[in-house]
Design a protein around this motif. Sequence first.
Motif, mmCIF file in Angstrom:
data_model
loop_
_atom_site.group_PDB
_atom_site.id
_atom_site.type_symbol
_atom_site.label_atom_id
_atom_site.label_comp_id
_atom_site.label_asym_id
_atom_site.label_seq_id
_atom_site.Cartn_x
_atom_site.Cartn_y
_atom_site.Cartn_z
ATOM 1 N N THR A 30 78.819 85.737 -60.397
ATOM 2 C CA THR A 30 78.642 86.191 -59.014
ATOM 3 C C THR A 30 79.716 85.580 -58.123
ATOM 4 O OG1 THR A 30 76.248 86.398 -59.301
ATOM 5 C CG2 THR A 30 77.069 86.251 -57.043
ATOM 6 N N PRO A 31 80.465 86.395 -57.375
ATOM 7 C CA PRO A 31 81.493 85.850 -56.482
ATOM 8 C C PRO A 31 80.872 85.131 -55.288
ATOM 9 C CG PRO A 31 81.322 88.229 -56.209
ATOM 10 C CD PRO A 31 80.447 87.882 -57.371
ATOM 11 N N SER A 32 81.594 84.160 -54.755
ATOM 12 C CA SER A 32 81.078 83.360 -53.639
ATOM 13 C C SER A 32 80.817 84.213 -52.403
ATOM 14 C CB SER A 32 82.068 82.245 -53.302
ATOM 15 O OG SER A 32 82.225 81.356 -54.380
ATOM 16 N N GLY A 83 76.014 74.336 -60.092
ATOM 17 C CA GLY A 83 75.726 74.421 -61.515
ATOM 18 C C GLY A 83 76.524 75.525 -62.179
ATOM 19 N N PRO A 84 75.915 76.695 -62.388
ATOM 20 C CA PRO A 84 76.604 77.789 -63.091
ATOM 21 C C PRO A 84 77.927 78.227 -62.460
ATOM 22 C CG PRO A 84 74.264 78.225 -62.965
ATOM 23 C CD PRO A 84 74.509 77.006 -62.129
ATOM 24 N N THR A 128 67.011 91.147 -49.662
ATOM 25 C CA THR A 128 67.956 90.044 -49.901
ATOM 26 C C THR A 128 67.499 89.165 -51.057
ATOM 27 O OG1 THR A 128 68.517 90.017 -47.532
ATOM 28 C CG2 THR A 128 69.143 88.102 -48.825
ATOM 29 N N LEU A 129 66.205 88.826 -51.079
ATOM 30 C CA LEU A 129 65.681 88.009 -52.172
ATOM 31 C C LEU A 129 65.739 88.773 -53.494
ATOM 32 C CD1 LEU A 129 62.618 86.338 -50.409
ATOM 33 C CD2 LEU A 129 64.862 85.347 -50.864
ATOM 34 N N LEU A 130 65.539 90.093 -53.430
ATOM 35 C CA LEU A 130 65.666 90.912 -54.635
ATOM 36 C C LEU A 130 67.111 90.879 -55.142
ATOM 37 C CD1 LEU A 130 64.323 92.885 -56.620
ATOM 38 C CD2 LEU A 130 64.951 94.739 -55.057
ATOM 39 N N MET A 131 68.072 90.918 -54.207
ATOM 40 C CA MET A 131 69.488 90.844 -54.580
ATOM 41 C C MET A 131 69.790 89.503 -55.255
ATOM 42 S SD MET A 131 72.864 90.875 -52.145
ATOM 43 C CE MET A 131 72.617 89.152 -51.687
ATOM 44 N N PHE A 132 69.219 88.407 -54.718
ATOM 45 C CA PHE A 132 69.435 87.090 -55.308
ATOM 46 C C PHE A 132 68.818 86.984 -56.713
ATOM 47 C CE2 PHE A 132 70.006 84.916 -50.950
ATOM 48 C CZ PHE A 132 71.385 84.979 -51.076
ATOM 49 N N VAL A 190 77.684 84.307 -49.717
ATOM 50 C CA VAL A 190 77.875 84.176 -48.266
ATOM 51 C C VAL A 190 77.193 85.330 -47.549
ATOM 52 C CG1 VAL A 190 79.557 84.200 -46.388
ATOM 53 C CG2 VAL A 190 80.059 82.910 -48.472
ATOM 54 N N ALA A 191 77.455 86.561 -48.006
ATOM 55 C CA ALA A 191 76.878 87.756 -47.374
ATOM 56 C C ALA A 191 75.355 87.754 -47.508
ATOM 57 C CB ALA A 191 77.474 89.011 -48.004
ATOM 58 N N GLY A 192 74.864 87.416 -48.709
ATOM 59 C CA GLY A 192 73.426 87.403 -48.931
ATOM 60 C C GLY A 192 72.720 86.371 -48.072
ATOM 61 N N TYR A 193 73.331 85.195 -47.944
ATOM 62 C CA TYR A 193 72.707 84.138 -47.150
ATOM 63 C C TYR A 193 72.728 84.492 -45.658
ATOM 64 C CZ TYR A 193 71.159 79.418 -46.061
ATOM 65 O OH TYR A 193 70.427 78.339 -45.624
ATOM 66 N N ILE A 194 73.767 85.186 -45.211
ATOM 67 C CA ILE A 194 73.811 85.657 -43.824
ATOM 68 C C ILE A 194 72.659 86.628 -43.566
ATOM 69 C CG2 ILE A 194 75.096 87.148 -42.221
ATOM 70 C CD1 ILE A 194 77.659 85.836 -43.224
#
Length: 474
Positions: free
Chosen positions: A346-348, A285-286, A335-339, A352-356
Amino acid sequence: MPIVISLIIGAFFAMLNETLLNIALKTLMAEFDISITTVQWMATGFMLVMGMVIPVSAVMMQWFTTRQMFLGTLIIFTMGTIICAAAPDFSLLLAGRFMQAVGTGLLTPVIFNIFLLLYPPEKRGAMLGLVGLVFMFAPAIGPTLSGVIVEYLGWRYLFIIVIPFMIFSILFAFKYLVNISEITKPKVDIASIILSMAGFGTLVYGFSSAGEAKGGFTNPVVLGSIIIGIILLTIFSIRQLKLKEPLLDLKVFKYPMFRLGAIVFVLVMMAMLSSEIILPLFMQGPLGLAAATAGLVLLPGSILNGLMSPVMGKLFDKFGPRVLMVPASILLALTLLMFSFLSANTPSWQIVAGYILLMISVSAMFMPSETNALNQLPKSMYTHGTAVLSTLQPVAGAIGVSVFVGLMSARQNYLLEQSGSPESPLAQVDSFVGGVRFVYIIGFALAVLTFFLALRMRRSQPAVEEEKAVDKAS
């Protein structure tokens, strides 16, 4: 070891099948000239059937041998796969998919029960970590593998490729798998089976349909299904507590570590499955990424989650659950706070880092909470404990995904109305981002709750069988 190999092979392709078909849904719509709400039954129906059959697995594992259960589930799954591969129309394809769901739903508790019987509590973490690798790694590579197969071979090969591996697993298990469970043949309460299947079925259907139904949770069919499901499951639960030989022994919840582990298990499952849905929607989306690119962004975290599972299992055996789960819950919350600060810019690499980080925290909590919960149960309740946790998986998934997506959509619509220009592309992007941020703030709050629950964790000690305890006392 041959027993473990046969279990791993069967589990891998059954779990791979869960996500293997997701990318092919648009292809199936064109192939059979059907709508998105119809093709969605390939995913929704799969979860629905699993939710209906898993509770029955507890009594089935007491009526049939290990060998019969494992081979039976693989044969049902393989027959369903063959039907899907050759299906001339969508109705037959869906019937084959439902057969796959029956096999997958029964296979999960069977595998966990076998490992509980094969290994003592001090070694279960490492072995169930190996199972976790399969359960996490297979679904992780499913979408990527599916994209390649559909593009170069066609959607039918999603099923054709699986068939020889399942046949090999059946033959391998037929030769090496031995019976390790005790057959008690308890009385089967037909009313409990009907209440269980109808209750879990309508509940999962209600939550699974909320995202695609007009009006969401206010839709009469959705709301009615959820209410009916809750009523039927309440009657089912009361009946189980009164029966001498219940279909699903809910007395497993009287053990504090099982009760605590089940709550954490559900919260972590909701956080993981919701992110697997919300992040791809946000990236397509965004952020404007292609579907294949969005899948690749999440792939490193998903694979790492599977690879970390055996490592976390060994650490669990050595240090217990709290040492892993307390820091993991903090990492999950951060991590959820970062999201919750995601934006259209937001760069990809940040996702990637957050999901890891998200998946590392999940791997450090998912298996330890489940293993520690089962470790406190007496041997006679293993089948019921594994059935309860396996049932919670599709139920938590359906509830988590529908609630989070529903909240995201509601917040998005509210922000659009407040914008003054809902047709503006900028307003639509901003409202979408606002919806994603909102649900991750809620996710952060749930992660904080998980932290406090993790503080109460302690290493489980197997409960003494009640009948043995009575004998000793007398």
